[in-house]
Write a protein that holds these residues in place. Structure first.
Motif, PDB file in Angstrom:
ATOM      1  N   SER A  46      -1.043  -4.711  -8.838  1.00  0.00           N
ATOM      2  CA  SER A  46      -0.880  -3.309  -9.248  1.00  0.00           C
ATOM      3  C   SER A  46      -1.140  -2.344  -8.096  1.00  0.00           C
ATOM      4  CB  SER A  46      -1.838  -2.987 -10.409  1.00  0.00           C
ATOM      5  OG  SER A  46      -1.627  -3.836 -11.509  1.00  0.00           O
ATOM      6  N   VAL A  47      -2.050  -2.731  -7.187  1.00  0.00           N
ATOM      7  CA  VAL A  47      -2.420  -1.891  -6.039  1.00  0.00           C
ATOM      8  C   VAL A  47      -2.283  -2.746  -4.780  1.00  0.00           C
ATOM      9  CG1 VAL A  47      -4.228  -0.448  -5.039  1.00  0.00           C
ATOM     10  CG2 VAL A  47      -4.043  -0.640  -7.518  1.00  0.00           C
ATOM     11  N   PRO A  48      -1.122  -2.744  -4.127  1.00  0.00           N
ATOM     12  CA  PRO A  48      -0.886  -3.658  -2.993  1.00  0.00           C
ATOM     13  C   PRO A  48      -1.752  -3.385  -1.760  1.00  0.00           C
ATOM     14  CG  PRO A  48       1.186  -2.808  -3.890  1.00  0.00           C
ATOM     15  CD  PRO A  48       0.091  -1.995  -4.487  1.00  0.00           C
ATOM     16  N   ASP A  49      -2.286  -2.186  -1.624  1.00  0.00           N
ATOM     17  CA  ASP A  49      -3.107  -1.850  -0.458  1.00  0.00           C
ATOM     18  C   ASP A  49      -4.486  -2.492  -0.611  1.00  0.00           C
ATOM     19  OD1 ASP A  49      -4.744  -0.682   1.495  1.00  0.00           O
ATOM     20  OD2 ASP A  49      -3.608   1.176   1.483  1.00  0.00           O
ATOM     21  N   PRO A  50      -4.857  -3.474   0.217  1.00  0.00           N
ATOM     22  CA  PRO A  50      -6.142  -4.179   0.045  1.00  0.00           C
ATOM     23  C   PRO A  50      -7.351  -3.268   0.218  1.00  0.00           C
ATOM     24  CG  PRO A  50      -5.129  -4.787   2.120  1.00  0.00           C
ATOM     25  CD  PRO A  50      -4.108  -4.000   1.365  1.00  0.00           C
ATOM     26  N   GLY A 212       5.222  -0.904   4.215  1.00  0.00           N
ATOM     27  CA  GLY A 212       5.817  -0.194   3.093  1.00  0.00           C
ATOM     28  C   GLY A 212       4.833   0.178   2.006  1.00  0.00           C
ATOM     29  N   THR A 213       3.556  -0.197   2.194  1.00  0.00           N
ATOM     30  CA  THR A 213       2.524   0.171   1.218  1.00  0.00           C
ATOM     31  C   THR A 213       1.521   1.095   1.895  1.00  0.00           C
ATOM     32  OG1 THR A 213       1.087  -1.697   1.746  1.00  0.00           O
ATOM     33  CG2 THR A 213       2.782  -2.058   0.080  1.00  0.00           C
ATOM     34  N   GLY A 214       0.562   1.556   1.124  1.00  0.00           N
ATOM     35  CA  GLY A 214      -0.443   2.479   1.623  1.00  0.00           C
ATOM     36  C   GLY A 214      -0.889   3.393   0.500  1.00  0.00           C
ATOM     37  N   ILE A 215      -1.771   4.307   0.818  1.00  0.00           N
ATOM     38  CA  ILE A 215      -2.292   5.210  -0.201  1.00  0.00           C
ATOM     39  C   ILE A 215      -1.174   6.020  -0.837  1.00  0.00           C
ATOM     40  CG2 ILE A 215      -3.893   7.102  -0.647  1.00  0.00           C
ATOM     41  CD1 ILE A 215      -5.268   4.512   0.056  1.00  0.00           C
ATOM     42  N   SER A 216      -0.219   6.457  -0.029  1.00  0.00           N
ATOM     43  CA  SER A 216       0.864   7.308  -0.538  1.00  0.00           C
ATOM     44  C   SER A 216       1.787   6.572  -1.509  1.00  0.00           C
ATOM     45  CB  SER A 216       1.679   7.874   0.628  1.00  0.00           C
ATOM     46  OG  SER A 216       2.238   6.817   1.398  1.00  0.00           O
ATOM     47  N   SER A 217       1.812   5.237  -1.416  1.00  0.00           N
ATOM     48  CA  SER A 217       2.718   4.461  -2.271  1.00  0.00           C
ATOM     49  C   SER A 217       2.085   4.091  -3.610  1.00  0.00           C
ATOM     50  CB  SER A 217       3.156   3.191  -1.550  1.00  0.00           C
ATOM     51  OG  SER A 217       2.044   2.330  -1.340  1.00  0.00           O
ATOM     52  N   LEU A 218       0.832   4.437  -3.802  1.00  0.00           N
ATOM     53  CA  LEU A 218       0.148   4.073  -5.041  1.00  0.00           C
ATOM     54  C   LEU A 218       0.636   4.920  -6.204  1.00  0.00           C
ATOM     55  CD1 LEU A 218      -3.506   3.747  -3.692  1.00  0.00           C
ATOM     56  CD2 LEU A 218      -1.904   1.906  -4.183  1.00  0.00           C
ATOM     57  N   SER A 219       0.690   4.310  -7.368  1.00  0.00           N
ATOM     58  CA  SER A 219       1.086   5.033  -8.581  1.00  0.00           C
ATOM     59  C   SER A 219      -0.106   5.145  -9.523  1.00  0.00           C
ATOM     60  CB  SER A 219       2.227   4.309  -9.289  1.00  0.00           C
ATOM     61  OG  SER A 219       1.790   3.069  -9.815  1.00  0.00           O
ATOM     62  N   LEU A 220      -0.122   6.193 -10.306  1.00  0.00           N
ATOM     63  CA  LEU A 220      -1.200   6.389 -11.276  1.00  0.00           C
ATOM     64  C   LEU A 220      -1.204   5.267 -12.305  1.00  0.00           C
ATOM     65  CD1 LEU A 220      -3.476   8.309 -12.119  1.00  0.00           C
ATOM     66  CD2 LEU A 220      -1.826   9.518 -13.565  1.00  0.00           C
ATOM     67  N   GLN A 221      -0.007   4.823 -12.683  1.00  0.00           N
ATOM     68  CA  GLN A 221       0.083   3.727 -13.648  1.00  0.00           C
ATOM     69  C   GLN A 221      -0.511   2.446 -13.067  1.00  0.00           C
ATOM     70  OE1 GLN A 221       4.049   2.774 -14.876  1.00  0.00           O
ATOM     71  NE2 GLN A 221       3.408   1.267 -16.395  1.00  0.00           N
ATOM     72  N   GLY A 222      -0.200   2.161 -11.796  1.00  0.00           N
ATOM     73  CA  GLY A 222      -0.731   0.958 -11.156  1.00  0.00           C
ATOM     74  C   GLY A 222      -2.237   0.980 -11.059  1.00  0.00           C
ATOM     75  N   VAL A 223      -2.786   2.143 -10.702  1.00  0.00           N
ATOM     76  CA  VAL A 223      -4.245   2.282 -10.624  1.00  0.00           C
ATOM     77  C   VAL A 223      -4.863   2.094 -11.999  1.00  0.00           C
ATOM     78  CG1 VAL A 223      -6.128   3.888 -10.127  1.00  0.00           C
ATOM     79  CG2 VAL A 223      -4.164   3.767  -8.588  1.00  0.00           C
ATOM     80  N   GLY A 224      -4.203   2.651 -13.036  1.00  0.00           N
ATOM     81  CA  GLY A 224      -4.723   2.508 -14.395  1.00  0.00           C
ATOM     82  C   GLY A 224      -4.740   1.069 -14.863  1.00  0.00           C
ATOM     83  N   VAL A 225      -3.653   0.342 -14.589  1.00  0.00           N
ATOM     84  CA  VAL A 225      -3.590  -1.081 -14.964  1.00  0.00           C
ATOM     85  C   VAL A 225      -4.676  -1.872 -14.241  1.00  0.00           C
ATOM     86  CG1 VAL A 225      -2.183  -3.166 -14.833  1.00  0.00           C
ATOM     87  CG2 VAL A 225      -1.147  -1.012 -15.547  1.00  0.00           C
ATOM     88  N   ALA A 226      -4.852  -1.571 -12.942  1.00  0.00           N
ATOM     89  CA  ALA A 226      -5.878  -2.267 -12.169  1.00  0.00           C
ATOM     90  C   ALA A 226      -7.274  -1.978 -12.709  1.00  0.00           C
ATOM     91  CB  ALA A 226      -5.789  -1.857 -10.698  1.00  0.00           C
ATOM     92  N   MET A 227      -7.525  -0.727 -13.095  1.00  0.00           N
ATOM     93  CA  MET A 227      -8.851  -0.357 -13.599  1.00  0.00           C
ATOM     94  C   MET A 227      -9.171  -1.049 -14.920  1.00  0.00           C
ATOM     95  SD  MET A 227     -10.596   1.419 -11.540  1.00  0.00           S
ATOM     96  CE  MET A 227     -11.893   1.902 -12.678  1.00  0.00           C
TER      97      MET A 227
END
Length: 462
Positions: A46-50, A212-227
């Motif tokens: 969900s959050v590719p940035d390690p 191609g990833t980074g903080i700017s590529s994060l989505s609110l949905q992805g962060v929510g799923v990860a949380m």
């Protein structure tokens, strides 16, 4: 004149045997299960940035600590068997507390225990092929319906029976088992981290974000799923409050063990995730089913996979022991309040354990394992469980208003801002769970409503 509740009177039948060290290890054993070996992949998916993924592990730990601080105040106020059941009863009344305990018995705790038993069987089978969980033991066809019994449920049932027997014999014996599994886990993590970073075949470049990833590529949905996945990885610390009636000097040891245990878990999770990332690049890690197995094999050799599976089975066994220990105390407290089967409040005269409650729990879990319906029941309970955390933290505010003069040996740090912050975040989590899993959430509410006739019956008799 102060009138003691039935639970307070009955708690005198239980013996306070658990030390501060036992309590801290109970928090560790209850929280750390098989999820830490699976969830890191879900988070990175969900959050590719390690870097951000590691930050989310800290954030989720901080949210958990907020709830732990509130629960520490409540536990010091009510050092009785039952924990959250007692807190909800005192803040919102007996009916709300009954619904919590009823859903816990029918689905949440029992379904979770069944799932832990099956997980133990699966990983044990990977370590020892002769115990393969998928091996068919019995196959029948009755009236055109095919039914088969595999080895996995039988191993899971045997594990639940053994754990129940240990908990029946002595709470101190059960604590020793949890201490062993918790120390084994912590020792193994330290060994893997130290040996992995010093001698393992890994790379620090894995901590850099993939192209191609980074903080700017994060989505609110992805962060929510990860949380959502992260918060469930931290679930289990609350079991300690359920056995507060058997902790020595609970007004001091319960808050101290809750806070120190959660902090220890946050540190352990961070170290485990760091060594997993060092072993494998984040893209590959996100595709793994059992992260620990692949990471340790990459660090050292393929031959270590079997021992990792055995190690995970041991962790599942220890976590299940905590569920057996804690759940029985909830049903015992309900019976003492007159809102559950009367026999559930029976305490063994010599062993000082809630014998009937433990046996009834064991029997129901065996039924769920054989039926194969434990996963559906546990899924229905997720929404209700999330709601109970909101009620538990909210109880701090309610009881400060309704019982201002009750002694509070420990007061929630950061009150009122930290509890308010948690309530806002947890309420968002409750709403998102309702929208993400509407039918399961409604099924959980329906399951709670099924207990209302029984509650009215028991209250009338009591």
């Amino acid at each position: 004149m102060r009138i003691e509740s039935p639970v307070q009177e009955a708690n005198s039948s239980l013996v306070r045997q658990l030390t501060l060290f036992d309590a801290v290890m109970l928090v560790v054993s209850g929280t750390i299960g098989a999820s830490i070996f699976i969830v890191p992949a879900d988070v990175l998916h969900s959050v590719p940035d390690p870097r951000f993924a590691l930050l989310l592990w800290i954030v989720a730990g901080g949210i958990t600590l907020m709830a732990g601080l509130a629960c520490a105040e409540l536990g010091a106020m009510y050092p009785e068997a039952g924990g959250q059941y007692v807190f909800i009863r005192e803040a919102y009344g007996g009916f709300a507390a009954f619904l919590y305990g009823w859903v816990l018995f029918t689905a949440g705790n029992s379904g979770g225990l069944a799932a832990m038993g099956i997980s133990f069987a699966l990983f044990l089978g990977r370590a020892f092929p002769a115990l393969n969980a998928e091996h068919v033991v019995l196959s029948l066809t009755i009236l055109g319906l095919h039914w088969r019994l595999t080895q996995g449920p039988l191993i899971a049932i045997a594990a639940v029976i053994v754990l129940t027997a240990i908990n029946l014999r002595s709470v101190k014996m059960a604590a020793r088992l949890q201490n062993v599994t918790a120390l084994a886990y912590l020792g193994a993590v330290v060994a893997i981290v130290v040996l992995g970073f010093l001698f393992g075949h890994g790379s620090w470049s894995h901590f850099a974000p993939p192209q191609g990833t980074g903080i700017s590529s994060l989505s609110l949905q992805g962060v929510g799923v990860a949380m959502i996945a992260l918060l469930w990885s931290y679930d289990g610390w609350e079991f300690l409050s359920w056995v507060a009636g058997e902790i020595k000097d609970p007004r001091r040891n319960l808050p101290l063990s809750l806070i120190s245990g959660i902090l220890l878990i946050i540190l352990t999770y961070l170290l485990a995730n760091a060594v997993f990332l060092y072993a494998l690049p984040p893209g590959q890690l996100a595709r793994e089913t059992v992260v620990a197995n692949s990471a340790v094999s990459a660090l050292f050799s393929q031959d270590t996979g079997r021992w990792v599976s055995l190690f995970i089975a041991l962790i599942c066994f220890g976590a299940a022991s905590v569920v057996v220990l804690g759940g029985a105390r909830i049903y015992y407290s309900m019976a003492c309040d007159g809102v559950f089967f009367a026999g559930m409040k029976r305490v063994h005269p010599q062993w000082k354990t809630p014998v009937t409650s433990l046996l009834a729990q064991c029997a129901w879990v065996i039924v769920l394992i054989l039926s194969g319906r434990y996963e559906q029941l546990y899924t229905c309970f997720i929404f209700m469980m999330t709601l109970t955390y909101v009620l538990t933290v909210g109880a701090v505010f309610v009881l400060r208003r309704t019982q201002p003069n009750r002694p509070r040996p420990y007061r929630c740090a950061g009150y009122p801002w930290l509890p308010v912050t948690y309530l806002i975040l947890a309420s968002i989590f409750v709403i998102s769970t309702l929208f993400a899993r509407p039918w399961e959430s409604l099924a959980g509410l329906g399951l709670a409503m099924l207990g209302i006739p029984l509650y009215l019956h028991w209250r009338r008799r009591h």
